[in-house]
Structures are given as C-alpha cells and as structure tokens.
Design an enzyme around this catalytic site. Structure first.
Site, PDB file in Angstrom:
ATOM      1  N   ASN A   9      33.843  43.226  43.524  1.00 56.69           N
ATOM      2  CA  ASN A   9      34.433  44.496  43.970  1.00 56.69           C
ATOM      3  C   ASN A   9      34.792  45.320  42.729  1.00 56.69           C
ATOM      4  O   ASN A   9      35.758  45.009  42.042  1.00 56.69           O
ATOM      5  CB  ASN A   9      35.681  44.188  44.818  1.00 56.69           C
ATOM      6  CG  ASN A   9      36.469  45.431  45.183  1.00 56.69           C
ATOM      7  OD1 ASN A   9      35.993  46.560  45.020  1.00 56.69           O
ATOM      8  ND2 ASN A   9      37.685  45.233  45.677  1.00 56.69           N
ATOM      9  N   LYS A  11      35.910  48.280  42.549  1.00 56.65           N
ATOM     10  CA  LYS A  11      37.024  49.216  42.809  1.00 56.65           C
ATOM     11  C   LYS A  11      36.659  50.619  42.285  1.00 56.65           C
ATOM     12  O   LYS A  11      35.482  50.956  42.248  1.00 56.65           O
ATOM     13  CB  LYS A  11      38.324  48.660  42.210  1.00 56.65           C
ATOM     14  CG  LYS A  11      38.591  47.223  42.664  1.00 56.65           C
ATOM     15  CD  LYS A  11      39.960  46.719  42.353  1.00 56.65           C
ATOM     16  CE  LYS A  11      40.111  45.294  42.887  1.00 56.65           C
ATOM     17  NZ  LYS A  11      41.431  44.738  42.659  1.00 56.65           N
ATOM     18  N   HIS A  96      41.627  45.681  52.385  1.00 54.48           N
ATOM     19  CA  HIS A  96      41.992  45.286  51.016  1.00 54.48           C
ATOM     20  C   HIS A  96      43.442  45.672  50.726  1.00 54.48           C
ATOM     21  O   HIS A  96      43.930  46.701  51.194  1.00 54.48           O
ATOM     22  CB  HIS A  96      41.059  45.955  50.003  1.00 54.48           C
ATOM     23  CG  HIS A  96      41.190  45.357  48.637  1.00 54.48           C
ATOM     24  ND1 HIS A  96      42.212  45.698  47.785  1.00 54.48           N
ATOM     25  CD2 HIS A  96      40.462  44.410  48.005  1.00 54.48           C
ATOM     26  CE1 HIS A  96      42.096  44.981  46.671  1.00 54.48           C
ATOM     27  NE2 HIS A  96      41.035  44.199  46.774  1.00 54.48           N
ATOM     28  N   GLU A  98      44.864  46.975  48.287  1.00 51.49           N
ATOM     29  CA  GLU A  98      45.101  48.314  47.711  1.00 51.49           C
ATOM     30  C   GLU A  98      45.047  49.399  48.784  1.00 51.49           C
ATOM     31  O   GLU A  98      45.724  50.416  48.682  1.00 51.49           O
ATOM     32  CB  GLU A  98      44.083  48.568  46.582  1.00 51.49           C
ATOM     33  CG  GLU A  98      44.433  47.745  45.353  1.00 51.49           C
ATOM     34  CD  GLU A  98      43.249  47.126  44.627  1.00 51.49           C
ATOM     35  OE1 GLU A  98      42.132  47.625  44.763  1.00 51.49           O
ATOM     36  OE2 GLU A  98      43.476  46.116  43.917  1.00 51.49           O
ATOM     37  N   GLU A 171      43.273  37.075  49.837  1.00 51.69           N
ATOM     38  CA  GLU A 171      43.630  37.579  48.509  1.00 51.69           C
ATOM     39  C   GLU A 171      45.149  37.746  48.454  1.00 51.69           C
ATOM     40  O   GLU A 171      45.671  38.774  48.919  1.00 51.69           O
ATOM     41  CB  GLU A 171      42.967  38.945  48.260  1.00 51.69           C
ATOM     42  CG  GLU A 171      41.464  38.928  48.256  1.00 51.69           C
ATOM     43  CD  GLU A 171      40.866  40.113  47.484  1.00 51.69           C
ATOM     44  OE1 GLU A 171      40.028  39.883  46.627  1.00 51.69           O
ATOM     45  OE2 GLU A 171      41.290  41.267  47.724  1.00 51.69           O
ATOM     46  N   GLY A 177      44.734  41.001  39.962  1.00 48.24           N
ATOM     47  CA  GLY A 177      44.856  41.674  38.664  1.00 48.24           C
ATOM     48  C   GLY A 177      46.022  41.194  37.809  1.00 48.24           C
ATOM     49  O   GLY A 177      46.405  41.854  36.851  1.00 48.24           O
ATOM     50  N   SER A 215      42.351  37.300  40.573  1.00 48.67           N
ATOM     51  CA  SER A 215      42.306  36.743  39.208  1.00 48.67           C
ATOM     52  C   SER A 215      41.274  35.632  39.026  1.00 48.67           C
ATOM     53  O   SER A 215      41.523  34.658  38.317  1.00 48.67           O
ATOM     54  CB  SER A 215      43.701  36.262  38.791  1.00 48.67           C
ATOM     55  OG  SER A 215      44.590  37.367  38.708  1.00 48.67           O
ATOM     56  N   GLY A 236      37.394  40.929  41.276  1.00 44.29           N
ATOM     57  CA  GLY A 236      37.676  42.305  40.869  1.00 44.29           C
ATOM     58  C   GLY A 236      37.328  42.492  39.403  1.00 44.29           C
ATOM     59  O   GLY A 236      36.156  42.623  39.035  1.00 44.29           O
TER      60      GLY A 236
END
Ligand code: 13P
Length: 252
Positions: A9, A11, A96, A98, A171, A177, A215, A236
């Site tokens: 992904n 992003k 997701h 975010e 996730e 991250g 991560s 990610g």
C-alpha cells in the site's frame, strides 16, 4: 488452497516517475523469481492506469486505495467501482485506519464501498484493528469483534453469496508506521480469535484469508508469515522501497 498474499500500500506517496520506476523494479524481480504468492501493488489512484500498462500480463495484480460509496453519477471528485474495474483494478482497500481516523469514514461508508466493489467483481481488502488506547486497555478482541460484526452484518447478502471476494487485513493502529508489532504470542492469539469469530458468523467464511499489516519489514516478514492463520502481509512504508518490498516477497 488460495495463494499467500503480499500487498504494498503506497498510500499518498511518490511521483509518476518514482511510481513507474518502483513498478519496473518489482516487475523485474517478479519476472526473474516467479513467486508462487500473489503480489499486489496499491498505488495512488492517479497512477493506476500507467502502472496497469506496465504490469499488464505479468504476475503483479493491481489494487486501489479507495472507491466511491456511490455508483456512477454526480459525485464530484469520486472514482466509482466500475471505473476501477475498467482500469484493470483487481483489489481495493476498505476501512484502512487512516480513512477511519483521519478522513473520518464510518462503517456505513465502508459497507456501501464493499457493496460497490463486490458488484463490480473487485476483491475487497478490509482493514481493521484496535487503537493504542484499546490495546493498552486490553480491548483488542472486543474491538475486533465489533468491527467484524459490523462488516459481516452490514454486507450479509453479498458476502454470503461471494465470500471469496473478501480478504481481511488486521492492522493494529499502533503498529502502523511506528516500528512496533504485536508479540508472537499476541499474534497467535489474535489471529486465532479472528479466524474463530469469522467462522462462527457462517461456515461459508472459513476460507477467507487474513493478512497482517503494521511495520512489516524484510527482517520480520518471514516470522510473521510463519504465524498460524496469517495468510499474507499488507505493507506500507517498506513497499515504497523496491529492495525492501522485493526482499519481503523473496523471504516467504
Ligand atoms: P506500515 O507498513 O508503514 O506500518 O503501514 C502499514 C499499513 O498501513 C498498510 O496498509
């Protein structure tokens, strides 16, 4: 049995030039190694078409990061499921963290999006997971159950008809991250819980694949993949660096 999945992904990152270069590097590796797992790249929507041209006829599959909750019509700025399908998209993310926490989408948005995707024969990668606060308060399983219940209840008809159109991606928000990942014991227990919860909703859901995201690096990828019930990885940051993404694809 379904293939294991490695999905990147990207992003909201990169330029057209860097996206093409990254794709070409992954393409080269895939042509050389012929991986037995499914490799999916998920670029920003504006780069989907040029990337589709590059990966055409290769083993790499194309994913989108988002879809409109509506069918074609007067929805300025949105991209519909049929447009994604027309552009060669095979998979699309929904839910997701975010989009939940920054864009403030909710379960009713997700449920419309899942329907639009299934109607257009695009596989849904449905993301869910607990926040740091939930994790600290030992509410991981409670939150997971709540999120999965809403997904499976709100989309009952289409999911019962097309269970193979859904992939789950656990996730934990606190792992995205941050360089943190759940301990091996936590992963075993959480994935077992997800598997049992989904199976209890309906036996038809027994073969739904479950990915881990948060991560993931070349160093932890193979031990993650060795965990029972982890069928793949949603990556990610490491998917933006060709060498790291290829190393992850190669280690499993
Ligand atoms: P990172 O791999 O950068 O933690 O991101 C995970 C993620 O959000 C994938 O969807």
């Amino acid at each position: 049995m379904s293939k294991k999945i490695i999905a990147g992904n990207w992003k909201q990152n990169g330029t057209l030039k860097s996206s093409i270069s990254l794709t070409k590097k992954v393409l080269q590796a895939v042509k050389k190694k012929k991986y037995t797992h499914e490799i999916i790249i998920i670029p920003p929507s504006i780069f989907l078409l040029p990337i589709k041209d590059l990966i055409h006829k290769s083993q790499i599959k194309l994913g989108a990061q988002n879809v409109s909750a509506f069918n074609d019509g007067a929805y300025t700025g949105e991209i519909s499921g049929s447009m994604l399908k027309d552009s060669g998209v095979d998979y699309c993310l929904v839910g997701h963290s975010e989009r939940r926490h920054i864009i403030k989408e909710d379960e009713s948005d997700f449920s419309s999006k899942v329907s639009r995707l299934i109607d257009n024969d695009i596989k849904v990668i449905y993301c869910f997971g607990e926040t740091l606060n939930d994790y600290k308060n030992k509410k991981t399983k409670l939150i997971i159950k709540r999120q999965l219940k809403k997904l499976f209840f709100n989309n009952k008809n289409s999911l019962k008809k097309h269970p193979s159109k859904l992939i789950l991606a656990y996730e934990p928000v606190w792992a995205i991250g941050t360089g943190l990942i759940p301990s091996p014991e936590e992963l075993v227990s959480t994935f077992k819980y997800i598997k049992n919860t989904v199976n209890k909703f309906d036996k038809k859901y027994a073969s739904i694949q479950i990915l881990y995201g948060g991560s993931v690096t070349p160093d932890n990828a193979s031990s993650l993949m060795d965990t029972e019930h982890i069928d793949g990885l949603l990556i990610g940051g490491a998917s933006l660096i060709a060498k790291k993404f290829i190393d992850i694809c190669s280690t499993i």
